[in-house]
Design a protein around this motif. Structure first.
Motif, PDB file in Angstrom:
ATOM      1  N   UNK A  81       0.837  -1.202   0.000  1.00 33.48           N
ATOM      2  CA  UNK A  81       0.000   0.000   0.000  1.00 33.48           C
ATOM      3  C   UNK A  81       0.877   1.259   0.000  1.00 33.48           C
ATOM      4  N   UNK A  82       1.967   1.210   0.766  1.00 36.41           N
ATOM      5  CA  UNK A  82       2.897   2.329   0.778  1.00 36.41           C
ATOM      6  C   UNK A  82       3.516   2.564  -0.597  1.00 36.41           C
ATOM      7  N   UNK A  83       3.835   1.465  -1.318  1.00 33.10           N
ATOM      8  CA  UNK A  83       4.378   1.577  -2.669  1.00 33.10           C
ATOM      9  C   UNK A  83       3.378   2.256  -3.602  1.00 33.10           C
ATOM     10  N   UNK A  84       2.103   1.851  -3.499  1.00 33.12           N
ATOM     11  CA  UNK A  84       1.067   2.472  -4.326  1.00 33.12           C
ATOM     12  C   UNK A  84       0.953   3.960  -4.013  1.00 33.12           C
ATOM     13  N   UNK A 194       7.639   5.299   2.016  1.00 33.72           N
ATOM     14  CA  UNK A 194       8.005   6.503   1.263  1.00 33.72           C
ATOM     15  C   UNK A 194       9.478   6.846   1.500  1.00 33.72           C
ATOM     16  N   UNK A 195       9.884   6.854   2.778  1.00 35.07           N
ATOM     17  CA  UNK A 195      11.258   7.213   3.132  1.00 35.07           C
ATOM     18  C   UNK A 195      12.247   6.215   2.540  1.00 35.07           C
ATOM     19  N   UNK A 196      11.932   4.918   2.669  1.00 43.23           N
ATOM     20  CA  UNK A 196      12.838   3.881   2.163  1.00 43.23           C
ATOM     21  C   UNK A 196      12.990   3.967   0.646  1.00 43.23           C
ATOM     22  N   UNK A 197      11.891   4.123  -0.083  1.00 46.01           N
ATOM     23  CA  UNK A 197      11.944   4.137  -1.545  1.00 46.01           C
ATOM     24  C   UNK A 197      12.602   5.419  -2.070  1.00 46.01           C
ATOM     25  N   UNK A 198      12.215   6.565  -1.511  1.00 43.90           N
ATOM     26  CA  UNK A 198      12.817   7.823  -1.974  1.00 43.90           C
ATOM     27  C   UNK A 198      14.293   7.878  -1.621  1.00 43.90           C
TER      28      UNK A 198
END
Length: 321
Positions: A81-84, A194-198
């Motif tokens: 869900x965070x990825x979406x 969000x923090x991990x992906x960015x």
């Protein structure tokens, strides 16, 4: 009128008020993200925004149940869900580098149309011909807003539609997670994602080695990361606090009010976006944008109406033979 009905009407009114407030707050975030489109890399802003947002959300989660409040048995789905949500926010912010708010927001509001389409394979739901007609009407509205020419469609328009598509996936995953996960815990793990992906994208692209594109949306994505100045730091803190306040208002809105009564007010941010676009950039939507917006909102509202009808029918007791 019974006390129960009065209480229900009162809490629903509070829910509507909180939703409108939350969306108005989020519209300020869109203004700030549009300002950043010519100054910083979008993933850097998302990374710093996530760090700021995690503080109040994490504190709120801890105060509701201590360390146990962070425990989840559905970490994979929460991160999905965070990825979406990450795709949704990234693509919409990149679209704002080019599009006026009045053009971007109607495209974003195609999300309810995608929710219905995705509910077929993901939730096994059936969709009637009336809903399909509403979906087609909404996408005709997209054509009006996008105004395709012989050269094709502006890529930023496509980014806004991708954002809506990702938002619909986020909404469906929230529906799946809702029985076991609180809104605050879902928000926390979304922000963590969000923090991990960015941060990961920053490690790959943060030096600016891929900043070789002419399109403003691509420049917003691949621009080199830099230390924010004092004014930018203030805006980043504001965006983080806005995100925390907005998520809280919206989650509380659906907790207090009947979803069928609250959901139509999701579209309240559209006139607010038009107002901000006019005040800050002098943007005035054209006739085709207005026609397309009407078709998109009309299709979305009809979809919401059909959802209410379906829920009411499912709650009716079966007839006794």
């Amino acid at each position: 009128m019974s006390n129960h009905s009065v209480a229900t009407e009162d809490t629903t009114l509070k829910g509507i008020t909180l939703l409108v407030l939350g969306l108005a707050v989020f519209s300020l975030q869109d203004v700030i993200m549009k300002v950043f489109s010519s100054q910083m890399a979008v993933q850097e802003v998302i990374f710093l925004r996530g760090l700021v947002t995690l503080l109040p959300v994490g504190l709120g989660l801890y105060l509701t149940g201590g360390r146990r409040a962070f425990a989840t048995r559905r970490l994979g789905l929460s991160c999905l869900r965070g990825l979406a949500g990450f795709i949704c926010f990234s693509t919409f912010s990149m679209a704002l580098a080019v599009l006026p708010l009045a053009d971007a927001m109607p495209l974003y509001y195609t999300a309810p149309l995608f929710v219905v389409m995705f509910s077929i394979p993901l939730l096994g739901e059936t969709v009637g011909w009336r809903s399909w007609l509403a979906i087609c009407t909404g996408f005709i509205g997209v054509v009006f807003v996008a105004q395709p020419s012989a050269d094709g469609i502006e890529p930023a328009m496509i980014l806004a539609v991708i954002s809506a598509c990702a938002y619909s996936a986020q909404s469906l995953l929230a529906r799946i997670l809702a029985p076991t996960e609180s809104a605050l815990r879902m928000t926390f793990y979304s922000m963590l994602t969000f923090v991990a992906l960015s941060g990961a994208l920053g490690l790959v692209f943060g030096s600016g080695w891929t900043d070789r594109f002419d399109h403003p949306s691509a420049q917003y994505m691949f621009r080199a990361w830099s230390w924010p100045d004092l004014a930018q730091t203030g805006l980043i803190v504001a965006v983080g606090l806005i995100a925390a306040a907005g998520f809280y208002c919206i989650s509380q809105a659906y907790r207090l009010g009947e979803a069928s009564a609250v959901a139509p007010f999701e579209y309240s941010s559209l006139p607010v976006a038009v107002l901000w676009g006019w005040l800050f950039w002098g943007d005035i939507p054209g006739s085709q944008t207005l026609i397309g917006s009407t078709l998109i909102v009309g299709g979305g509202l009809f979809i919401l109406h059909r959802e209410v009808v379906k829920r009411r029918r499912s709650r009716r007791p079966a007839a006794v033979s």
